[in-house]
Scaffold this motif. Structure first.
Motif, PDB file in Angstrom:
ATOM      1  N   ARG A 549       9.397  67.337  79.815  1.00 13.05           N
ATOM      2  CA  ARG A 549       9.188  66.279  78.826  1.00 13.05           C
ATOM      3  C   ARG A 549      10.522  65.969  78.162  1.00 13.05           C
ATOM      4  NH1 ARG A 549       3.488  68.112  75.936  1.00 13.05           N
ATOM      5  NH2 ARG A 549       2.245  68.111  77.874  1.00 13.05           N
ATOM      6  N   ALA A 550      10.937  64.725  78.300  1.00 11.73           N
ATOM      7  CA  ALA A 550      12.268  64.304  77.837  1.00 11.73           C
ATOM      8  C   ALA A 550      13.338  65.176  78.494  1.00 11.73           C
ATOM      9  CB  ALA A 550      12.364  64.367  76.320  1.00 11.73           C
ATOM     10  N   GLY A 551      13.059  65.555  79.745  1.00 13.41           N
ATOM     11  CA  GLY A 551      14.023  66.335  80.513  1.00 13.41           C
ATOM     12  C   GLY A 551      14.111  67.788  80.115  1.00 13.41           C
ATOM     13  N   ALA A 552      13.095  68.342  79.431  1.00 10.38           N
ATOM     14  CA  ALA A 552      13.170  69.725  78.946  1.00 10.38           C
ATOM     15  C   ALA A 552      11.826  70.412  79.050  1.00 10.38           C
ATOM     16  CB  ALA A 552      13.662  69.762  77.506  1.00 10.38           C
ATOM     17  N   ALA A 553      11.866  71.740  79.116  1.00  9.81           N
ATOM     18  CA  ALA A 553      10.673  72.578  79.093  1.00  9.81           C
ATOM     19  C   ALA A 553      10.964  73.810  78.251  1.00  9.81           C
ATOM     20  CB  ALA A 553      10.261  72.977  80.509  1.00  9.81           C
ATOM     21  N   ALA A 554       9.962  74.307  77.555  1.00 10.85           N
ATOM     22  CA  ALA A 554      10.125  75.484  76.691  1.00 10.85           C
ATOM     23  C   ALA A 554       9.217  76.607  77.165  1.00 10.85           C
ATOM     24  CB  ALA A 554       9.829  75.135  75.247  1.00 10.85           C
ATOM     25  N   PHE A 555       9.675  77.843  76.946  1.00  9.02           N
ATOM     26  CA  PHE A 555       8.930  79.025  77.393  1.00  9.02           C
ATOM     27  C   PHE A 555       8.914  80.047  76.255  1.00  9.02           C
ATOM     28  CE2 PHE A 555      10.811  76.873  80.960  1.00  9.02           C
ATOM     29  CZ  PHE A 555       9.798  76.826  81.899  1.00  9.02           C
ATOM     30  N   PRO A 556       7.792  80.741  76.061  1.00  4.52           N
ATOM     31  CA  PRO A 556       7.644  81.662  74.921  1.00  4.52           C
ATOM     32  C   PRO A 556       8.357  83.002  75.112  1.00  4.52           C
ATOM     33  CG  PRO A 556       5.660  81.676  76.250  1.00  4.52           C
ATOM     34  CD  PRO A 556       6.543  80.625  76.853  1.00  4.52           C
TER      35      PRO A 556
END
Length: 640
Positions: A549-556
Motif C-alpha cells: 500500500r503506497a509501495g510499503a508493507a508493515a510487519f509486527p
C-alpha cells in the motif's frame, strides 16, 4: 675493577667494571631463574580470556590517542597498559607467545629490581636471600601474571615499586638529586599501569621516615615532619604527581560507565575482607594456599584448608613478635605492611567489587602488589641497614641461622606445591585457543568480499555481562585484514552472509531465529527455502506477493535493538529496485537487483522498537514481488 693497559701513552685507557658475582649474588640469581622457570610453566598453560579480548578489540577500534589512553576501564586509569596492549596487538593480534614473553620479561625485571633494592639497602649479606625468596616464590603473584589483563596492571607496578624504592634509597645514601627524580619517574611509570601506583609515593615516604631519612632515630612523627622540612622539593614533586594523577582520574572517571567504584554492600564487603585479609593474603605470603577451588575462567581461587590458615597466622605472629623483640623499630615495618594491604588493596577492592560477591576476596591478584611491600618490610624488620650500628636490642639466638634456613625451605616447598596446583587449574589454552585458531584458519579461507555478521562469542571466552563488547565484530576483527575488519564492523546486505559459530568456524547463516512471515509455504518445506524460522510468524495463504500500500508493507516485528539484529526478505523483481527497511529509528536502504526467481537477501538491522516497515524507494515501481520477511538472531549452519 679490571684494567686494560695499552703500551702507548697517547692511547686512552679503558676501564671495564667487573661483575663481582659473589656467592650471595649468584645464589640470588639462581633463585630468580628458578622462579621464572616455575612461573613460565604456568604462563605456558595460559591463554587470552575475558577482558583480554575486550582490550584487544578496543585497541583496534581506536588509534593511539589521548582519549583512548586515558579511558577508565572498570575503575582503572592505566594509559601505559593500554599503550602496551595497542602496540602488542598491532604487532601480532592474539599471539600468546609474544604476550607471555613480554610479561615474563617484565617479571624478570621486577625480580632483578628486588635484588638491586635489597643489596642497596643491606649489602651482600646472606640474609637478603630470605625476603628475596618470599617475593620470588609467593604464590600470590602467579595468578596475576598468568592472566594478561591482570598482569598489565600488576607486573609493571611491581617493576615500578622496586626500582622507585631502589632509586630513592640511593638518593638518601649519596644525596645525588637525579636519583630522587629517577624514583619519581618510576612512581609515575607505576601510576601509568595501575591506579595502585598512587600509593607508591606514600610507601616511599613512610619507609624513608621510618628507616632511611634524617631523624629516623627520633619518634616517627617527628622524623616525618623533619623529612618534609629537609627535602621539600622532593616531596612537593611527589605531591604534585599524586595531585595530577588524581585530577586526571576525576576528569576521566565518566568514561568508566557503570563499571567504576560504587557503594559496597555491607555483607559483601565484610565477607570480602574476611577472605582477603583473613585467609588469602596471610596464607599466600607463607607459601599457601596449597588448594585452589571455586574455579574461575582465569584459574582457581584461593581455598586454603583450615590447617593452612592456622599455620599461616601462627607463623606471621611469631615472625612479627620475634623481630619486634630483637630488631629496633621493627614495628614500623610491620605497620607499613599492614597499612598497605588494608589501604592500597582491601579498601579499593571493596569500592570496586564490594557490590557483587565476597568471593572476590579469594582472588590473589588483588593483593599481588602487597608481596613487594611485605618482602621489603620483612627485610627491614630483621636485617640491619648498610652502615647501621646498634640495629638489635639484644644478641640474636645462635640457632637463628638454622631456624631461618629450615623455615625458608618449608616456604619454598609449600610455594612450589601451591604454584603447581594453581597451574593445573589454568585451562584457557585448552578451551579457548582452539576457538581462536579456528577463527584464524577460517578467515584465511573465506571467499573474497565475504560478509561476516556479528554474534556473541561463547560465554567461556567473554562473559555475557560485557554486552556488545563481546560480539565477534569487535573481539575477533583484529584477526582479519583491514578490508575484512571493516566489513565485520559494518557488514553489508548479502545473499550468503557468514557468522562465527561456537567452535570458531566461519559458516554461512542457516536461518534466523525470531520473526518470520511469508505469503506461501514455499516448496512445501515450512519456510526453510527462505532461510527463516522462529517462534512467531504467519503465512498469507492464497497469495503469491504481499500487497504493498503506497509501495510499503508493515510487519509486527519486536526488537530490543543492537548489532545482532538481522533481517531477511525474499523477493522477485522485473527490474532493479531500492527498498528502505525501517525498525524504530534505524533505516537501511537495500539496492536489489532484478531477478526472475525468488532471491533471498539478508541485511543487518540494529533498530529497536515495534513494527518493521519495508517500502519501495519509488512507490510507483511495478514488477516487484515481496514474498517473505524475517527478523531475528542469525543461526549458523552446522559446520562440517
Amino acid at each position: 675493577m679490571t684494567e686494560t693497559d695499552v703500551a702507548r701513552e697517547d692511547v686512552v685507557q679503558i676501564r671495564i667494571p667487573s661483575l663481582r658475582l659473589g656467592p650471595v649474588v649468584l645464589a640470588a640469581l639462581a633463585l630468580i631463574v628458578i622462579s621464572l622457570v616455575l612461573k613460565g610453566g604456568v604462563l605456558a598453560r595460559g591463554y587470552f580470556i575475558e577482558d583480554d579480548f575486550l582490550f584487544v578489540g578496543d585497541a583496534y577500534e581506536h588509534g593511539l590517542t589521548w582519549d583512548y589512553l586515558t579511558r577508565v576501564h572498570k575503575g582503572h586509569l592505566m594509559p601505559g597498559a593500554l599503550a602496551l596492549v595497542w602496540v602488542l596487538s598491532r604487532v601480532a593480534a592474539y599471539n600468546w607467545f609474544l604476550v607471555a614473553a613480554v610479561m615474563l620479561a617484565l617479571q624478570a625485571a621486577a625480580s632483578v629490581g628486588m635484588l638491586v633494592l635489597l643489596r642497596r639497602l643491606f649489602g651482600d649479606r646472606v640474609g637478603i636471600l630470605v625476603p628475596l625468596a618470599v617475593y620470588l616464590f609467593a604464590p600470590l603473584t602467579v595468578p596475576a601474571l598468568s592472566w594478561w589483563s591482570a598482569a598489565l596492571n600488576a607486573v609493571p607496578l611491581q617493576v615500578a615499586m622496586v626500582f622507585s624504592l631502589a632509586a630513592h634509597a640511593r638518593f638518601l645514601r649519596d644525596g645525588t638529586a637525579r636519583h630522587a627524580w629517577h624514583g619519581l619517574a618510576w612512581a609515575a611509570f607505576g601510576m601509568a599501569f595501575s591506579t595502585k601506583g598512587a600509593f607508591l609515593p606514600l610507601v616511599t615516604f613512610a619507609l624513608t621516615t621510618a628507616y632511611f631519612g634524617t631523624g629516623r632515630t627520633q619518634g616517627w612523627a617527628r622524623a616525618a615532619v623533619r623529612e618534609l622540612r629537609v627535602r621539600p622539593r622532593v616531596w612537593g614533586a611527589y605531591a604534585a604527581l599524586l595531585a595530577g594523577y588524581a585530577l586526571l582520574y576525576l576528569l576521566r572517571q565518566g568514561t568508566a560507565g557503570e563499571e567504576g567504584a560504587g557503594v559496597p554492600k555491607a555483607d559483601v564487603a565484610l565477607g570480602l575482607v574476611g577472605w582477603m585479609l583473613g585467609r588469602t593474603f596471610p596464607t599466600g605470603v607463607v607459601g599457601g594456599p596449597l588448594n585452589w577451588g571455586g574455579l574461575a575462567g582465569t584459574g582457581g581461587l584461593a581455598d586454603p584448608p583450615v590447617a593452612m590458615i592456622v599455620v599461616a597466622w601462627l607463623a606471621l605472629a611469631a615472625v612479627v613478635a620475634f623481630t619486634c623483640l630483637y630488631r629496633r623499630r621493627a614495628w614500623r615495618a610491620w605497620t607499613v605492611a599492614a597499612l598497605y594491604v588494608v589501604v592500597a588493596d582491601a579498601i579499593p577492592t571493596i569500592l570496586a567489587r564490594g557490590r557483587y560477591t565476597a568471593l572476590v576476596g579469594t582472588e590473589t591478584r588483588y593483593v599481588a602488589d602487597a608481596v613487594v611491600v611485605f618482602a621489603v618490610c620483612l627485610a627491614l624488620s630483621s636485617l640491619p641497614l648498610r652502615g647501621e650500628g646498634d640495629a638489635y636490642r639484644r644478641p640474636l639466638p645462635g640457632i637463628m641461622p638454622l631456624t631461618t634456613a629450615l623455615l625458608t625451605v618449608a616456604f619454598l616447598v609449600a610455594s612450589v606445591v601451591s604454584v603447581n596446583a594453581y597451574g593445573n587449574t589454568v585451562t584457557a589454552a585448552d578451551r579457548i585457543q582452539p576457538y581462536v585458531e579456528n577463527v584464524r584458519d577460517s578467515l584465511a579461507r573465506l571467499p573474497e568480499g565475504a560478509q561476516i555478521y556479528p554474534r556473541p562469542v561463547p560465554d567461556h571466552v567473554v562473559l555475557p555481562w560485557n554486552g556488545d563488547r563481546r560480539l565477534t565484530s569487535r573481539v575477533l576483527a583484529p584477526l582479519a585484514d583491514e578490508a575484512l575488519r571493516a566489513r565485520m564492523r559494518d557488514p553489508a546486505p548479502a545473499e550468503r552472509p557468514y557468522v562465527v559459530d561456537d567452535s570458531g568456524q566461519i559458516v554461512a547463516i542457516d536461518h534466523l531465529y525470531g520473526y518470520f512471515d511469508m505469503v506461501e509455504d514455499l516448496n512445501g518445506d515450512g519456510g526453510r527455502a527462505t532461510g527463516t524460522t522462529g517462534t512467531t510468524g504467519r503465512r498469507a495463504k492464497g497469495r503469491t506477493c504481499y500487497e504493498l500500500r503506497a509501495g510499503a508493507a508493515a510487519f509486527p516485528v519486536e526488537s530490543f535493538g543492537g548489532p545482532e539484529g538481522v533481517g531477511a526478505l525474499s523477493y522477485r523483481s522485473a527490474r532493479p529496485v531500492t527498498v528502505e527497511v525501517s525498525l524504530g529509528e534505524v533505516t537501511r536502504r537495500l539496492d536489489l537487483p532484478a531477478t526472475a526467481e525468488s532471491r533471498l537477501v539478508y541485511f543487518p538491522l540494529a533498530g529497536a522498537g515495534t513494527g518493521l516497515r519495508i517500502a519501495l524507494d519509488d512507490p510507483g515501481t511495478t514488477g516487484f514481488c515481496l514474498k517473505a520477511v524475517a527478523f531475528g538472531a542469525a543461526v549458523p549452519a552446522q559446520s562440517r
